[in-house]
Design a protein around this motif. Structure first.
Motif, PDB file in Angstrom:
ATOM      1  N   GLY A   8     -93.797  39.062 -67.354  1.00 59.59           N
ATOM      2  CA  GLY A   8     -93.836  37.743 -66.744  1.00 59.59           C
ATOM      3  C   GLY A   8     -93.001  36.788 -67.571  1.00 59.59           C
ATOM      4  O   GLY A   8     -92.794  37.005 -68.755  1.00 59.59           O
ATOM      5  N   THR A   9     -92.514  35.734 -66.944  1.00 56.57           N
ATOM      6  CA  THR A   9     -91.744  34.750 -67.692  1.00 56.57           C
ATOM      7  C   THR A   9     -92.015  33.366 -67.178  1.00 56.57           C
ATOM      8  O   THR A   9     -92.215  33.177 -65.984  1.00 56.57           O
ATOM      9  N   LEU A  10     -92.036  32.404 -68.057  1.00 52.60           N
ATOM     10  CA  LEU A  10     -92.249  31.020 -67.658  1.00 52.60           C
ATOM     11  C   LEU A  10     -90.901  30.404 -67.303  1.00 52.60           C
ATOM     12  O   LEU A  10     -90.084  30.165 -68.168  1.00 52.60           O
ATOM     13  N   ALA A 204     -99.941  33.623 -71.735  1.00 54.80           N
ATOM     14  CA  ALA A 204     -98.698  33.026 -72.227  1.00 54.80           C
ATOM     15  C   ALA A 204     -97.803  34.108 -72.808  1.00 54.80           C
ATOM     16  O   ALA A 204     -98.159  34.762 -73.799  1.00 54.80           O
ATOM     17  N   THR A 205     -96.651  34.317 -72.209  1.00 57.99           N
ATOM     18  CA  THR A 205     -95.714  35.338 -72.650  1.00 57.99           C
ATOM     19  C   THR A 205     -94.815  34.787 -73.756  1.00 57.99           C
ATOM     20  O   THR A 205     -94.769  33.576 -73.991  1.00 57.99           O
ATOM     21  N   PRO A 206     -94.095  35.657 -74.465  1.00 55.30           N
ATOM     22  CA  PRO A 206     -93.219  35.176 -75.534  1.00 55.30           C
ATOM     23  C   PRO A 206     -92.257  34.095 -75.043  1.00 55.30           C
ATOM     24  O   PRO A 206     -91.626  34.241 -73.998  1.00 55.30           O
ATOM     25  N   ILE A 405     -77.864  38.814 -65.064  1.00 55.55           N
ATOM     26  CA  ILE A 405     -77.530  39.169 -66.445  1.00 55.55           C
ATOM     27  C   ILE A 405     -78.660  38.659 -67.345  1.00 55.55           C
ATOM     28  O   ILE A 405     -78.989  37.458 -67.325  1.00 55.55           O
ATOM     29  N   VAL A 406     -79.242  39.565 -68.122  1.00 53.32           N
ATOM     30  CA  VAL A 406     -80.392  39.232 -68.961  1.00 53.32           C
ATOM     31  C   VAL A 406     -80.142  39.755 -70.362  1.00 53.32           C
ATOM     32  O   VAL A 406     -79.674  40.879 -70.549  1.00 53.32           O
ATOM     33  N   THR A 407     -80.458  38.926 -71.362  1.00 51.53           N
ATOM     34  CA  THR A 407     -80.275  39.340 -72.753  1.00 51.53           C
ATOM     35  C   THR A 407     -81.553  39.103 -73.546  1.00 51.53           C
ATOM     36  O   THR A 407     -82.381  38.267 -73.191  1.00 51.53           O
ATOM     37  N   ASP A 412     -86.953  40.307 -79.412  1.00 53.33           N
ATOM     38  CA  ASP A 412     -88.335  39.884 -79.643  1.00 53.33           C
ATOM     39  C   ASP A 412     -89.097  39.671 -78.347  1.00 53.33           C
ATOM     40  O   ASP A 412     -90.189  39.106 -78.326  1.00 53.33           O
ATOM     41  N   GLY A 413     -88.526  40.121 -77.217  1.00 49.95           N
ATOM     42  CA  GLY A 413     -89.189  39.952 -75.943  1.00 49.95           C
ATOM     43  C   GLY A 413     -89.021  38.581 -75.340  1.00 49.95           C
ATOM     44  O   GLY A 413     -89.600  38.283 -74.291  1.00 49.95           O
ATOM     45  N   ASN A 414     -88.212  37.742 -75.960  1.00 54.57           N
ATOM     46  CA  ASN A 414     -87.942  36.403 -75.438  1.00 54.57           C
ATOM     47  C   ASN A 414     -86.602  36.459 -74.704  1.00 54.57           C
ATOM     48  O   ASN A 414     -85.550  36.285 -75.301  1.00 54.57           O
TER      49      ASN A 414
END
Length: 580
Positions: A8-10, A204-206, A405-407, A412-414
């Motif tokens: 999940g991501t905020l 709360a995700t990283p 595109i994701v980096t 650190d999972g962020n």
């Protein structure tokens, strides 16, 4: 196959979940036929709802957080896509006197996202006068008005000051309540005897910003604590549909959250902030039926999607799921990835590996189930990864992103979402989907919808692929300002959306998936969680409980989810039956 967490991501202030997957097996070769530009699946004709009400959304744009108005208007417009409507959305400071009459508007939604908005405009300016015109028309025209969040006091002040000239009663005399200021510490909403979150991050995700949020423990944070309160003076004129309270500040009393007085509705905050599977967003979504005067029958349906099926999926895993579902006489859906890629040989001893679906035993197995059992096919991208590119995990199908595109620069999972692949080239995206559909043609199976890998694509990607598949079966992301495609918001739906802002007919996914081995810093999701999500979802009168499931999990958790949803009163149906 590595099992990658469905993290999940905020995204800005919205909690939005994305999906990933795994598999294993492969062999055989056939040449695909040419399929230059296949015809799209036909969309249904309009429903029997009252024809094409005209709805106006007006929103604030002033102040340091002025962009929030447009963001929330976009989310509201999408949600209203559940109904057959003509929708116009515009800034409140451009409202024209008598607009709701001249344009035959039946329902107006005002999104008060800027506190004390008139303070940003000079008295007598065009923008200021637009608000004055809007306030007058709200008071004097017999239209349904849904007032959301801030600035009810501004409306009330202007209404009362001009009541005699306008030939109306005061605001309080008209509605039976009055604005009573802004309070805080509210983190729950009660609707239909069901407790819902009020803007709570369930985990709360990283990288999640929990500044000014209340820590509820277990990595759960209440982040939309503010409430715009009202004081009810005439209970005979008002109906409170939902109330809000606090689980940690017991000194404050229950307060109205969604209230109706005749054709005037008031919602105590923005119901889209930090929305999640158990949020008051569900109450608002249900009450849209009443606000619009368009009722739908109380019917609760359920659908299951088997996720990330590809050439390396173990056929025995697919068979186990199919046999279980057949034993329960339950149809299901399969999200299929047409072409498997492992460019760095991560799972193939360092060898660059490509396997098309028809080159694998899983292709024949899918064909068998497509024709002999009740399964519907969803095309899940083309390769569910991008070239020989680590994006961001390992370059392997079902692990990586395809249209985004994701980096993870610090590992650190962020994650950083850089923007759509190939600069959001729609023609490129459409061709990938056509190439994938050509592979499905060889297997003699036809997908009725598509699903973006990890639920992410660019706006031009979405629009171009709609020419091939006008139906999405997924959650989606949206871009309030397409000049900056690194910023987007996510949205899930509790029910069918007949038309979102891309023009898609959307079949929802809304109660998540089993996550038994999350990456560090992310939450575990069990069958118990999914069943609880479905129970909360039942507050929506025509909800579709929709989850996805990975074949490598076997049937243990599935054999809990299926009876669990049935016990909650859900009827399992084919996804294609929802295209009506």
């Amino acid at each position: 196959m590595k099992r990658v967490f469905k993290f999940g991501t905020l995204l800005m202030y919205l909690l939005f979940f994305v999906s990933c997957g795994g598999g294993g097996g492969g062999s055989g070769v056939t040449t695909p036929p040419a399929d230059p530009d296949p015809a799209p699946i036909a969309l249904p004709l309009p429903s029997n709802n009252p024809p094409l009400q005209n709805v106006l959304i007006v929103y604030d744009t002033a102040g340091p957080y002025g962009e929030q108005g447009k963001i929330n208007a976009l989310l509201l417009e999408n949600l209203l896509g559940h109904f057959d409507l003509n929708i116009t959305s515009k800034p409140a400071d451009t409202y024209i006197s008598n607009e709701i009459i001249d344009k035959n508007i039946t329902t107006v939604f005002y999104l008060g996202t800027t506190f004390d908005v008139l303070g940003y405009y000079a008295n007598g300016s065009n923008e200021y006068n637009s608000y004055m015109n809007f306030y007058k028309d709200t008071a004097t025209q017999n239209k349904t008005v849904v007032w959301i969040n801030y600035n009810l006091d501004l409306l009330e002040t202007e209404w009362d000051a001009n009541a005699t000239n306008w030939g109306v009663s005061t605001f309080e005399e008209s509605t039976g309540f009055t604005s009573f200021g802004t309070d805080t510490d509210y983190n729950r909403v009660w609707y239909k005897n069901t407790e819902l979150y009020k803007g709570v991050i369930p985990f709360a995700t990283p990288g999640a910003d929990t500044t000014n949020c209340y820590n509820e423990g277990n990595n759960t944070y209440a982040c939309a604590l503010e409430l715009n309160t009202i004081l009810i003076s005439n209970e005979n004129k008002t109906t409170i549909f939902a109330e809000t309270n606090s689980t940690f500040n017991l000194s404050i009393s229950n307060e109205p959250y969604i209230t109706q007085s005749g054709n005037f509705w008031f919602v105590g905050d923005i119901p889209f902030t930090y929305m999640s599977e158990e949020d008051r967003y569900l109450a608002f979504a249900d009450l849209l039926h009443d606000m619009l005067g368009i009722d739908h029958n109380e019917v609760h349906k359920a659908i299951m999607r088997l996720e990330d099926v590809n050439a390396e999926t173990n056929p025995s895993d697919l068979t186990a799921i199919a046999d279980y579902m057949q034993s329960k006489n339950i149809p299901f859906n399969v999200a299929t990835i047409p072409q498997y890629e492992d460019p760095f040989g991560v799972y193939h001893n360092g060898l660059d590996t490509t396997i098309k679906l028809y080159e694998s035993p899983i292709g024949e197995k899918l064909k068998e189930y497509y024709f002999e059992r009740r399964i519907d096919i969803v095309q899940h991208g083309f390769t569910h990864q991008l070239y020989d590119y680590i994006n961001p995990y390992n370059g392997v199908t079902a692990d990586d992103f395809e249209f985004m595109i994701v980096t993870d620069l610090n590992n650190d999972g962020n994650y950083t979402y850089v923007g759509p692949s190939e600069n959001d080239d729609g023609a490129w995206a459409k061709q990938r989907i056509i190439d994938g559909r050509t592979i499905l043609d060889v297997v003699s199976i036809q997908a009725f919808a598509w699903e973006a890998p990890h639920y992410m694509a660019g706006p031009d990607h979405y629009r171009a692929i709609k020419e091939v598949y006008p139906i999405q079966y997924s959650r989606l992301i949206y871009y309030p300002d397409e000049s900056d495609k690194s910023k987007f918001v996510g949205q899930f739906y509790p029910y069918i959306i007949r038309k979102d802002t891309y023009g898609y007919y959307v079949i929802p996914e809304n109660i998540h998936n089993i996550e038994d081995a999350p990456n560090e810093g992310y939450r575990t999701i069990t069958s118990t969680d999914i069943i609880r999500f479905s129970k909360k979802l039942k507050v929506v009168r025509d909800a579709v409980a929709s989850f996805y499931y990975h074949p490598y999990l076997g049937t243990d958790e599935l054999s809990k989810i299926i009876p669990g949803l049935r016990n909650e009163g859900y009827e399992f149906v084919r996804a294609t039956s929802l295209v009506e």
